[in-house]
Scaffold this active site. Structure first.
Site, PDB file in Angstrom:
ATOM      1  NE  ARG A  53      11.244 -20.626  85.044  1.00  0.00           N
ATOM      2  CZ  ARG A  53      11.298 -21.927  85.329  1.00  0.00           C
ATOM      3  NH1 ARG A  53      10.248 -22.548  85.820  1.00  0.00           N
ATOM      4  NH2 ARG A  53      12.420 -22.591  85.134  1.00  0.00           N
ATOM      5  CE1 TYR A 105      -4.042  -1.589  76.817  1.00  0.00           C
ATOM      6  CE2 TYR A 105      -3.501  -3.880  77.159  1.00  0.00           C
ATOM      7  CZ  TYR A 105      -3.108  -2.591  76.904  1.00  0.00           C
ATOM      8  OH  TYR A 105      -1.787  -2.308  76.753  1.00  0.00           O
ATOM      9  CG  ASP A 177      -8.201  -5.069  83.025  1.00  0.00           C
ATOM     10  OD1 ASP A 177      -7.770  -4.249  83.860  1.00  0.00           O
ATOM     11  OD2 ASP A 177      -7.594  -5.331  81.966  1.00  0.00           O
ATOM     12  CE  LYS A 202      -0.825   0.368  81.413  1.00  0.00           C
ATOM     13  NZ  LYS A 202      -1.988  -0.309  80.926  1.00  0.00           N
TER      14      LYS A 202
END
Ligand SMILES: *Cc1c(COP(=O)(O)O)cnc(C)c1O
Length: 388
Positions: A53, A105, A177, A202
């Site tokens: 983690r 977005y 972004d 992406k």
């Protein structure tokens, strides 16, 4: 990672994308890293791994790779772009303000408005393509400025350098972004941003088979906050997804270059089609901010948006008539996709807001993939011609 060769040349992006760190090899000679499929690590190891983690060798390989591509000092990887956004926003406190570009977005807007708002973190949305908007920076004195360029889905271009200059005067961190470009096309940190964020789902991975997010910065204090968020909110990626992304990024320069050239070519050939009301592509002569686009982007990218002279049902029918474009969320993969933002990526944004920023029912967005450019052009043309 510095990789200067003996004659002191800095390797280029293409070379760095392929040569990730090799300190996992041990005595094996393995070219590709293994997948460190482990939740935990023996206490007291030399590299200070303790529990996946909060870190894993596959995260470290990908982080150092993305860092060298952005030419930043620090990188933290997450299990999705939205996790990366969550990590940044979670460093704020009640009554802090995020001043955002209004065409972000859709899921970023949803996260700010429907989740973080409940914890007292306020978001305000303005048009950063209008320099009048810089006054709002002075008036509001926000804790964070959040931009995206080219924006999703309208492909508006925000002048990163100018926004950062304004913000830096007041010491306000700017988040860019950079998902639509990646550091191959545009380098936010070089242009003055504090944090460069990417959904690696992406273009970076490029094969539509893993999710991920990454944030790059020059600032250690920011990176400490991001690493803290990764472990305390459980935003860590899986070793397998990091491994896939490390493999995917090797071909990023080849893919994004072919895809961008293909998109520019297709966009310019379709520009005057009678069924198209407006067509947006950042490097096209008809784009209102093409000078800014050409100043900050190496290529125009592989996204095209159009408004068709069709109603909602006909627009959907048009999408169905395409052979090589699958109607699906996401972008940046080797396969071409088409999407209908008003009912897909921006479905969670209320109708009034959508219409005010131009996300109408006749708007469609294309992600141009790696198929042959002519095949894609003729596919689009045959579908458009059916509605003459
Ligand atoms: C997809 C996307 C995100 C979110 O990334 P996920 O990996 O899907 O969580 C954020 N910003 C932009 C611009 C995107 O296109």
């Amino acid at each position: 990672m510095t990789m200067k060769s003996k004659d002191n040349r800095n390797p280029s992006f293409r070379t760095k994308a392929i040569h990730h760190r090799k300190d996992f090899i041990g005595g094996t000679g393995s070219l590709m890293p293994p997948i460190f499929q482990t939740s935990t690590f023996e206490f007291g190891n030399k590299d200070a791994f303790d529990y996946t983690r909060s870190g894993n060798p596959n995260f470290r390989i990908l982080e150092s790779l993305l860092n060298s591509l952005e030419e930043s000092n620090y990188c933290t990887v997450f299990n999705s772009g939205i996790s990366a956004i969550t990590a940044i926003a979670s460093s704020l406190k009640s009554n802090d303000i995020i001043l955002c570009e209004k065409n972000l977005y859709g899921c970023t807007i949803r996260l700010f408005e429907q989740v973080f708002k409940k914890f007292g973190i306020k978001s305000q949305f303005i048009d950063f393509t209008n320099s009048e908007s810089y006054k709002t920076i002075d008036e509001l004195n926000p804790q964070l400025i959040w931009i995206e360029t080219p924006t999703n889905p309208l492909l508006k271009i925000v002048d990163i350098k100018n926004v950062c200059l304004e913000a830096n005067k007041k010491g306000i961190p700017v988040v860019v972004d950079n998902t639509f470009c990646t550091s191959y096309i545009q380098k936010p940190i070089e242009l003055g941003a504090t944090l460069s964020l990417i959904s690696t789902t992406k273009f970076i991975n490029g094969h539509s088979d893993a999710l991920g997010g990454a944030v790059m910065t020059m600032d250690k204090a920011w990176n400490d906050k991001l690493k803290f968020a990764q472990k305390s909110l459980g935003l860590q990626p899986s070793p397998m997804d990091c491994w896939l992304t490390t493999r995917g990024v090797k071909t990023l320069p080849l893919r994004i270059e072919y895809q961008s050239n293909s998109a520019e070519n297709i966009a310019s050939k379709l520009l005057n089609h009678p069924l198209i009301n407006t067509l947006n592509y950042p490097f096209l002569r008809t784009h209102s901010s093409k000078e800014i686009a050409k100043k900050q982007m190496r290529l125009g990218g592989s996204m095209i948006t159009m408004k068709l002279k069709l109603n909602k049902e006909e627009t959907f029918l048009f999408c169905k008539k395409l052979k090589f474009f699958t109607l699906a969320e996401s972008l940046g993969g080797v396969e071409s996709l088409v999407s209908h933002p008003s009912t897909m990526s921006h479905a969670s944004v209320d109708k009034k807001t959508k219409e005010s920023i131009g996300i109408t029912d006749s708007l469609i967005r294309f992600s141009i993939g790696c198929e042959d450019s002519d095949d894609l052009f003729y596919d689009l043309k045959q579908a458009l011609d059916q509605f003459k």
